[in-house]
Design a protein around this motif. Structure first.
Motif, PDB file in Angstrom:
ATOM      1  N   VAL A 125       0.871  -1.173   0.000  1.00  0.00           N
ATOM      2  CA  VAL A 125       0.000   0.000   0.000  1.00  0.00           C
ATOM      3  C   VAL A 125       0.910   1.226   0.000  1.00  0.00           C
ATOM      4  N   GLU A 126       0.628   2.188  -0.870  1.00  0.00           N
ATOM      5  CA  GLU A 126       1.503   3.355  -0.977  1.00  0.00           C
ATOM      6  C   GLU A 126       1.305   4.295   0.211  1.00  0.00           C
ATOM      7  N   HIS A 127       2.380   4.984   0.564  1.00  0.00           N
ATOM      8  CA  HIS A 127       2.274   6.001   1.610  1.00  0.00           C
ATOM      9  C   HIS A 127       1.332   7.116   1.156  1.00  0.00           C
ATOM     10  N   THR A 128       0.782   7.829   2.125  1.00  0.00           N
ATOM     11  CA  THR A 128       0.045   9.053   1.809  1.00  0.00           C
ATOM     12  C   THR A 128       1.031  10.219   1.811  1.00  0.00           C
ATOM     13  N   VAL A 129       0.599  11.335   1.209  1.00  0.00           N
ATOM     14  CA  VAL A 129       1.425  12.538   1.226  1.00  0.00           C
ATOM     15  C   VAL A 129       1.730  12.932   2.672  1.00  0.00           C
ATOM     16  N   GLU A 130       0.725  12.845   3.551  1.00  0.00           N
ATOM     17  CA  GLU A 130       0.908  13.210   4.961  1.00  0.00           C
ATOM     18  C   GLU A 130       2.000  12.353   5.600  1.00  0.00           C
ATOM     19  N   GLN A 131       2.003  11.075   5.301  1.00  0.00           N
ATOM     20  CA  GLN A 131       3.025  10.188   5.881  1.00  0.00           C
ATOM     21  C   GLN A 131       4.426  10.568   5.408  1.00  0.00           C
ATOM     22  N   VAL A 132       4.533  10.908   4.137  1.00  0.00           N
ATOM     23  CA  VAL A 132       5.861  11.220   3.588  1.00  0.00           C
ATOM     24  C   VAL A 132       6.408  12.515   4.184  1.00  0.00           C
ATOM     25  N   ILE A 133       5.543  13.503   4.399  1.00  0.00           N
ATOM     26  CA  ILE A 133       6.070  14.793   4.858  1.00  0.00           C
ATOM     27  C   ILE A 133       6.165  14.894   6.383  1.00  0.00           C
ATOM     28  N   ALA A 134       5.529  13.968   7.094  1.00  0.00           N
ATOM     29  CA  ALA A 134       5.603  14.006   8.561  1.00  0.00           C
ATOM     30  C   ALA A 134       7.056  13.829   9.002  1.00  0.00           C
TER      31      ALA A 134
END
Lengths: 288, 288
Positions: free
Chosen positions: A116-125
């Motif tokens: 499952v791909e990361h969300t944008v929120e997960q990547v920038i956290a």
């Protein structure tokens, strides 16, 4: 002493247990798989070991006896093989070539499911430097960018519209497996989701910087490492495709435009090289 | 009004006036030519125009009517064609493919003789930044380095032992023709000539800097742009092959070793990208 890892010896190229590695030149499109995309394929000892150390669930490893020995000599990698329970198959280079459709001179290959791909929120956290790509369709540039991002302190990658698949086999290879380690996410394909992602970056305190060859833009050193000032705490670096560059629409949504100065009458840098210089400058600005 | 440039229309691929462009995939070895090396071949309007604007004596140009129109629309290029008196041949894309041995989608090609090479003294005279390559055998890396050198203020390139031919067709293409403009020289193939060239650089006031991934080396910014200090007036940047890097012997002959910092557990930069970052840092240190 740790258990010895069982290896299945296979001499018949038509053995269905080798299907993950069949016809690798055409393996990136798999109508039978979710989304019609291929499995993730890693080649060579270094990249396969990175796959095994990543969040990607390894399905199978196939290689020559010598290459399997080399792979499993690393205790962490051997432990990952045990933990994932992936199938380990020992085959000759000739059988591997017959299955893959060409001579895989690295002698070792592994497959994984797409997680499952990361969300944008997960990547920038928690990130302080991210790169945001728009319309980058070249697999080699994407792979090269991941390789450099990992080496120069970039925490994550966001893909806007029009970018090529980062899990394409060639990207995995050129990135030297770093695309399996550095988190990435897609902003979604519509102008609305793209704008929303850029707004989210701004909301999270990122300074948005467009990278452009435009001579009217500011020197990238003045943007990332302002003389007498303080570097921005968080930077999102936007990079467009070689040739067209970023859309005006995207650049308008950023805080400023930065350029790497080039002599008149010469050509702008290759995309991955321009990004590498920006990563270098960012890292330079943050050193103690 | 300037004279119209005469074009010879050729429809027969076996016409001997097209011999410079025959079988281009194997044209880099020409036992019939001085040194057994091929002619210099430029492909596409941009690179052919750079060839015509260079010191390389153009022998012939062949291309489709549309591409010749595009090339000759530039007055300086048309003037160069008149001055050199090179043969201009109008041929169809099909005939060009039959001659070259593959479909040259750029539709235009030119040939030139190899001129007498510059000496090391000529290349370093008046230069403030040069790059010195040791053992770089990869055509793409050499081409890419010339492209970046031209854009980022490098004045010349010196080739030590073990480097590939900079006038190979692929180098000309990847360099986008800059290998025809930025002066280069070979130091000669023996350890003595190599040492003599490095000594000559030192005699001319160059600071010799080895580029290395060695973590014990100094940050390249501290070397090229010393905090509170003055950048060296002249810099010779030594770069070795991807993988082995510079020989210890070469590094010992330099004033210092500089590194581009990379995160632990990642891979060193591609050679051309590392050089591009060094060129960027050098240019950054010299801006007003």
């Amino acid at each position: 002493m740790a258990d010895v890892i069982a290896r299945i010896s296979i001499a018949d190229p038509s053995d269905s247990r080798l299907d993950d590695f069949r016809d690798l030149n055409h393996s990136d499109r798999r109508p039978d798989r979710p989304g019609g995309k291929g499995l993730v394929i890693a080649e060579g000892v270094l990249v396969v070991s990175r796959l095994l150390g990543s969040r990607f669930g390894c399905r199978a490893v196939a290689g020559t006896a010598a290459k399997l020995d080399e792979l499993l000599a690393d205790p962490a990698t051997a432990e990952a093989v045990r933990r994932t329970g992936c199938r380990v198959m020992e085959i000759s280079r000739e059988v591997l070539a017959a299955v893959a459709g060409f001579d895989l001179h690295r002698g070792l290959v592994a497959s994984a499911d797409r997680p499952v791909e990361h969300t944008v929120e997960q990547v920038i956290a928690g990130a302080s430097t991210v790169v945001v790509l728009e319309g980058v369709g070249d697999h080699e540039n994407i792979g090269s960018m991941f390789r450099n991002a990992a080496g120069m302190g970039v925490d994550g990658v966001l893909f806007g519209a029009g970018c090529a698949d980062p899990l394409y086999r060639r990207v995995v290879r050129v990135s030297m497996g770093h695309v399996l380690r550095t988190p990435f996410a897609h902003t979604g394909g519509t102008p609305t989701t793209w704008q929303r992602s850029l707004a989210l970056l701004a909301d999270h305190g990122f300074t948005l910087v467009s990278l452009t060859p435009d001579p009217r833009a500011r020197h990238i050193a003045d943007v990332l490492d302002p003389p007498g000032g303080v570097p921005p705490a968080k930077v999102a670096l936007l990079v467009g495709a070689e040739g067209p560059g970023l859309t005006e629409h995207a650049m308008r949504a950023t805080d400023c435009r930065a350029r790497i100065p080039m002599a008149a009458g010469t050509d702008s840098l290759n995309l991955a090289q321009a990004a590498a210089i920006a990563f270098y400058e960012r890292q330079r600005s943050l050193r103690g």
